[in-house]
Motif scaffolding. Structure first.
Motif, PDB file in Angstrom:
ATOM      1  N   PHE B 372       0.864  -1.169   0.000  1.00 17.10           N
ATOM      2  CA  PHE B 372       0.000   0.000   0.000  1.00 17.10           C
ATOM      3  C   PHE B 372       0.896   1.213   0.000  1.00 17.10           C
ATOM      4  N   ARG B 373       0.464   2.239  -0.660  1.00 20.22           N
ATOM      5  CA  ARG B 373       1.281   3.426  -0.702  1.00 20.22           C
ATOM      6  C   ARG B 373       0.656   4.453   0.201  1.00 20.22           C
ATOM      7  N   MET B 505      -8.633  -2.403 -11.929  1.00 21.66           N
ATOM      8  CA  MET B 505      -7.517  -1.760 -11.230  1.00 21.66           C
ATOM      9  C   MET B 505      -7.325  -0.331 -11.720  1.00 21.66           C
ATOM     10  N   LEU B 506      -7.372  -0.145 -13.048  1.00 25.23           N
ATOM     11  CA  LEU B 506      -7.138   1.189 -13.602  1.00 25.23           C
ATOM     12  C   LEU B 506      -8.245   2.154 -13.170  1.00 25.23           C
ATOM     13  N   ALA B 544       0.873  -9.320  -6.160  1.00 23.39           N
ATOM     14  CA  ALA B 544       0.968  -9.474  -4.712  1.00 23.39           C
ATOM     15  C   ALA B 544      -0.222 -10.237  -4.142  1.00 23.39           C
ATOM     16  N   VAL B 545      -1.394 -10.087  -4.747  1.00 22.00           N
ATOM     17  CA  VAL B 545      -2.543 -10.837  -4.236  1.00 22.00           C
ATOM     18  C   VAL B 545      -2.795 -12.096  -5.062  1.00 22.00           C
ATOM     19  N   ALA B 569      -6.680  -5.085  -3.598  1.00 24.12           N
ATOM     20  CA  ALA B 569      -5.722  -4.563  -4.576  1.00 24.12           C
ATOM     21  C   ALA B 569      -6.219  -3.230  -5.137  1.00 24.12           C
ATOM     22  N   ARG B 570      -7.546  -3.133  -5.350  1.00 23.39           N
ATOM     23  CA  ARG B 570      -8.100  -1.889  -5.882  1.00 23.39           C
ATOM     24  C   ARG B 570      -7.974  -0.766  -4.864  1.00 23.39           C
ATOM     25  N   LEU B 571      -8.221  -1.094  -3.597  1.00 27.23           N
ATOM     26  CA  LEU B 571      -8.055  -0.066  -2.567  1.00 27.23           C
ATOM     27  C   LEU B 571      -6.605   0.400  -2.515  1.00 27.23           C
TER      28      LEU B 571
END
Lengths: 297, 663
Positions: B372-373, B505-506, B544-545, B569-571
């Motif tokens: 997570f960033r 994702m985008l 990663a997932v 992943a979307r979050l």
């Protein structure tokens, strides 16, 4: 003032026919929940069946019976042959809506194919209008209002006091819950469509009488007025539909006194849009009841 | 080429344009619009009165304008007016209506319009209609003496429409519009103003419909209200279903099939008896049956909607012919939400591509470290390296800096929300500390989910105040809350099922005005390069997932657990500052449950504040230092799980519930 009362008189006749056309739609939408674009065709089928019987010498009552039977058969078959097979695949609501549009195209144009596009008319005895209080109404008008009231009471008894009515309310509330408690949901839905068609077919006959001529687009032309009454009363609420029909019927006929009569349908459509925007659950529902439905569903 | 064939081709081409218009509304945006042909008619009328000479009809007939302008001006006017009327009709009809009610409303709008145009004769000569419209180049023949130059004009119009729509469909704008079709709640949760997106699609479709109307009017050189019953719109639907909803090429094939093919085949059916309408009747019955058949046997149509391909744009792709340069961006900048990115997109793309290839594949076992960033990182070295002044839309907006001093990220004060007589939330107050992982528990019906909806803007409180980083957010719409960096998950994951995992994702990454129509149209190349960084990061996150190999699959095909992982992943892609998790464990198996815990901890490590509704108390105890308890719409206690266990009120709230359930 006198004109206004005359308008109210016509409004009551229009409202009676409209109620007969709207209540079955609302009944169906409370149970099967399908926004039915082919509902107008149930009316048309009834009107033409009555025409055939009438042509062969049938009187008012025989023609009415034929109308109810034809409407019932068309509605029952549309559900059994088209909607139920699709519904088992659990499609989106819009797909079912679109299927009813296809059904409407098919039914309407089959009628066009067999009867042609020319206007037809019933051969029923005419009667001079009676003066009843401030209103000016024919016997047929009175009969229409009387029959509408009688059928509304019948629907009320059916919903309130019969086992079917109970099952129908259960299915309307939750189809799955009804199923696990041993109610045959599909059977209830089938029967609902049949009742829907029977009443709508009869309404089509009365509509055919009141509009003077029959055409294959008779019912479709009336569909949006029906939707206006149904939405105004709250879709899926048969009692609300009765009230909605009364409001729309009166609004259309009274407005025709003040603006060109060709716009009276526009009045109904305008009320429809307004209701959908301001009170999508009908004028009798609490205004914000469904505000949060979207987020948690 | 015979006149007959030219006629067929022209008809097919014009109806293809009209079908493409409906494809924008229905195919992309999922708007069940029954008014389409009303906008075709408006285009036809406007074209007519612009190009015709002034009316010399005796009253009450007549028509407005009569300017004798040229074909091209007539077409432009038709497009503009149809677009404007679409804006008005759409603004009314798209207001939070259910899909079927929306359809009925558009039908009502159509019928009112037809009634007014038919009855009010000074406008377009009522039911008589207009005739004698000029057709450009009709005197010369490109295919010999049979004429056909007009066909060329129509083909050019179709090709241009097709190219523009293809470009837009693949752009971030198109992706956003399609997300609204798939799940508009999820779109709002990721910062899309659903109403505005739908309205834009409606207007775009209206403009194309207006173009089709102008072409039609110039071709048949006559137009009246009988020519546009709702049935005409249903025929276009039939064309789209048969050709392939959402696929422009399929839609064109469908238009030719329905409007030319079926028409011509049924023309040869002999008239039945003296019924002059028998041919029409049979044609429409056939089309009705075709709609049913295609929906039963092949609902996706002949050519299904194409899935987006995930590939990185080559470096320098932005320098394409239509990549509109600095000046256009500068002109548009004041109106767009975000200043254009100053960094060189080409160089960045190359770097991103290099990074991707250099990175060794992450083994699934260690894949737990979902990166997570943190919001700060995101703004400093954000996906596209934007370092300009962050707009209000940026997740790391100004409010973030001002709020840094305040240790409280989320403050809920005396919030009330009643549904009829039920006060689901009844004066709840609590605080969530910045950077904390806070639990929210309570028996069923305590008002937890309502609270999540109120905070995230999916519902508005009747009274009370909700503050996020010192800014009042109660009553703000969900998309606005999301753009502030306050994101949420749902009890059942909401993904855009018809779009690919990569598209999901985008769509979740901060959009920063990239999905503006003009950008999609004029700077497609730049957008692709700018998106490279998002794609690279999305691939990392998916890896990663453990979903990387599924990146080109429709998200709807994933299993329940995979959807949950995709949601995380979307979050992560969204770089939020605060996340509301609504029962992340619901429907998740024990193995995945462990993974979920790690993912949530990864969020906190990245300085993301987390508020989590959860029923699994041991899980909560392991993760959360601080837990808030709700019962009957109120916050009754807060503290560590150990403290809460000792709290009489909390025990009563839970046990009381159980006792009540026993009775």
């Amino acid at each position: 003032m006198n004109n206004l009362l005359l308008g109210v008189g016509f409004g009551l006749v229009t409202a009676a026919i409209l109620a007969l056309a709207t209540v079955p739609l609302s009944l169906q939408m409370s149970v099967a929940r399908i926004p039915n674009f082919a509902h107008g065709e149930f009316l048309t089928a009834g009107a033409y069946a009555a025409y055939v019987v009438n042509e062969h010498g049938g009187n008012f009552w025989l023609s009415a019976l034929a109308a109810a039977a034809a409407g019932g058969v068309v509605a029952f078959l549309m559900n059994a042959l088209l909607l139920q097979p699709f519904a088992r695949r659990k499609p989106k609501l819009l797909i079912l809506f679109i299927l009813t549009i296809a059904a409407s195209l098919i039914i309407q144009n089959l009628i066009l194919l067999f009867f042609g596009g020319n206007s037809l008319a019933y051969n029923l005895p005419q009667s001079a209008p009676h003066k009843i209080g401030p209103f000016l109404l024919t016997s047929l008008n009175l009969l229409t209002i009387g029959l509408a009231i009688a059928l509304m009471i019948a629907v009320h008894v059916l919903l309130k006091y019969t086992k079917f009515g109970k099952a129908q309310r259960a299915v309307a509330d939750s189809r799955d819950l009804a199923r696990v408690t041993g109610i045959n949901s599909e059977g209830v839905i089938r029967l609902t469509w049949l009742i829907d068609g029977v009443i709508a077919g009869f309404a089509g006959f009365l509509l055919g009488i009141s509009s003077g001529t029959l055409s294959p687009t008779l019912g479709q032309g009336y569909l949006l007025v029906i939707f206006a009454a149904a939405v105004l009363g709250g879709i899926g609420k048969p009692y609300g539909a009765m009230a909605g029909a009364l409001v729309i019927g009166l609004a259309m006929e009274i407005s025709a006194l003040y603006i060109p009569a060709s716009y009276k349908e526009a009045v109904a459509f305008g009320l429809l849009i307004l209701t959908l925007l301001v009170r999508p659950n009908g004028i009798f529902a609490a205004p914000r009841a469904s505000a949060a439905a979207g987020a948690t569903a | 080429m015979s006149q007959y064939l030219i006629g067929l081709a022209t008809t097919g081409v014009i109806f293809s344009v009209i079908a493409l218009a409906l494809n924008v509304r229905w195919g992309w945006a999922g708007e069940f619009d029954i008014a389409l042909f009303a906008f075709v008619a408006i285009g036809a009328y406007v074209y007519s009165v612009i190009t015709l000479p002034p009316s010399n009809l005796p009253p009450p007939g007549g028509y407005i304008l009569g300017l004798r302008w040229t074909f091209l001006l007539g077409v432009v006017a038709a497009v503009v007016v149809a677009g404007l009327l679409s804006a008005i009709a759409g603004a009314v009809a798209l207001r939070k209506l259910r899909d079927d009610y929306f359809g009925i409303t558009t039908l009502a709008i159509t019928l009112i319009l037809a009634l007014v145009i038919g009855t009010y004769t000074p406008l377009f000569d009522g039911y008589e209609g207009l005739y004698g419209m000029p057709q450009p180049l009709s005197s010369v023949g490109a295919f010999g003496p049979d004429g056909g130059n007009y066909l060329i004009i129509c083909v050019v119009a179709l090709v241009l429409t097709y190219l523009v729509l293809e470009r837009l469909g693949k752009s971030p704008f198109g992706r956003t519009v399609k997300s609204v079709r798939e799940d508009d709640t999820a779109s709002a949760a990721f910062g899309r103003n659903v109403y505005l997106v739908k309205l834009k699609a409606y207007i775009l479709g209206g403009c194309v419909a207006g173009l089709g109307g102008a072409l039609l009017a110039a071709y048949i050189t006559a137009f009246n209200p009988y020519g546009w019953t709702p049935t005409e719109t249903f025929l276009i639907y039939a064309a789209i279903f048969i050709g392939g909803t959402g696929n422009s090429l399929g839609v064109i094939i469908g238009a030719f099939f329905v409007e030319v093919g079926v028409q011509e085949v049924t023309r040869y059916i002999p008239q039945i008896g003296n019924n002059a309408s028998s041919g029409d009747a049979i044609r429409l019955v056939v089309i009705g049956l075709l709609i049913v058949a295609i929906l039963w046997f092949r609902p996706q149509g002949i050519l299904p909607e194409r899935r987006a391909r995930d590939r990185l744009a080559a470096a320098g792709a932005g320098a394409g012919l239509l990549a509109v340069p600095g000046w256009a961006a500068r002109i548009a900048a004041p109106w767009s939400r975000q200043a254009p990115r100053p960094a060189s997109p080409a160089g960045e793309a190359a770097a991103a591509a290099a990074q991707l290839t250099a990175e060794p594949a992450v083994a699934p076992a260690q894949a737990m470290a979902l990166t997570f960033r943190s919001p700060l990182q995101a703004s400093a070295s954000g996906p596209a390296g934007q370092s300009g002044p962050a707009g209000q839309s940026g997740p790391a907006g100004q409010s973030g800096q001002s709020g840094q001093a305040d240790p409280v990220a989320l403050r809920v004060s005396n919030v009330v929300r009643a549904f009829g007589g039920v006060r689901a939330v009844d004066g709840a107050s609590f605080e969530v500390r910045r950077g904390s992982l806070t639990g929210l528990i309570g028996p069923n019906g305590a008002g937890k989910s309502t609270m999540i909806n109120l905070i995230s803007g999916f519902d508005a409180p009747d009274s009370g105040v909700i503050e996020f980083d010192g800014m009042r957010i109660d009553g703000k719409p969900a998309h606005a809350v999301a753009r502030l960096g306050l994101m949420r998950s749902f009890q059942t994951p909401r993904e855009w099922g018809g779009l690919t995992v990569m598209d999901n994702m985008l769509l979740s990454a901060p959009v920063e005005g990239r999905d503006a129509i003009w950008r999609g149209l004029l700077t497609a190349g730049r957008l692709r390069t700018a998106e490279n960084a998002d794609r690279v990061r999305a691939r990392e996150l998916l890896d990663a997932v453990g979903l990387l190999r599924l990146k080109d699959e429709p998200a709807g095909n994933l299993s329940g657990g995979q959807k949950r992982l995709l949601e995380f992943a979307r979050l992560a892609a969204a770089s939020p500052r605060l996340v509301l998790l609504d029962e992340p464990q619901a429907g998740v198996n024990p193995v995945l449950r462990e993974r979920m815990g790690d993912l949530i901890l990864a969020m906190v490590e990245a300085d993301i504040t987390v508020l989590m509704v959860e029923h699994n108390l041991p899980f909560l105890e392991r993760l959360c230092g601080h837990v808030i308890v709700m019962a009957l719409g109120q916050t009754i206690a807060s503290g560590s799980m150990a403290e809460l266990r000792a709290n009489r009120d909390v025990v009563d709230a839970y046990l009381g519930q159980e006792h009540a359930a026993d009775v």
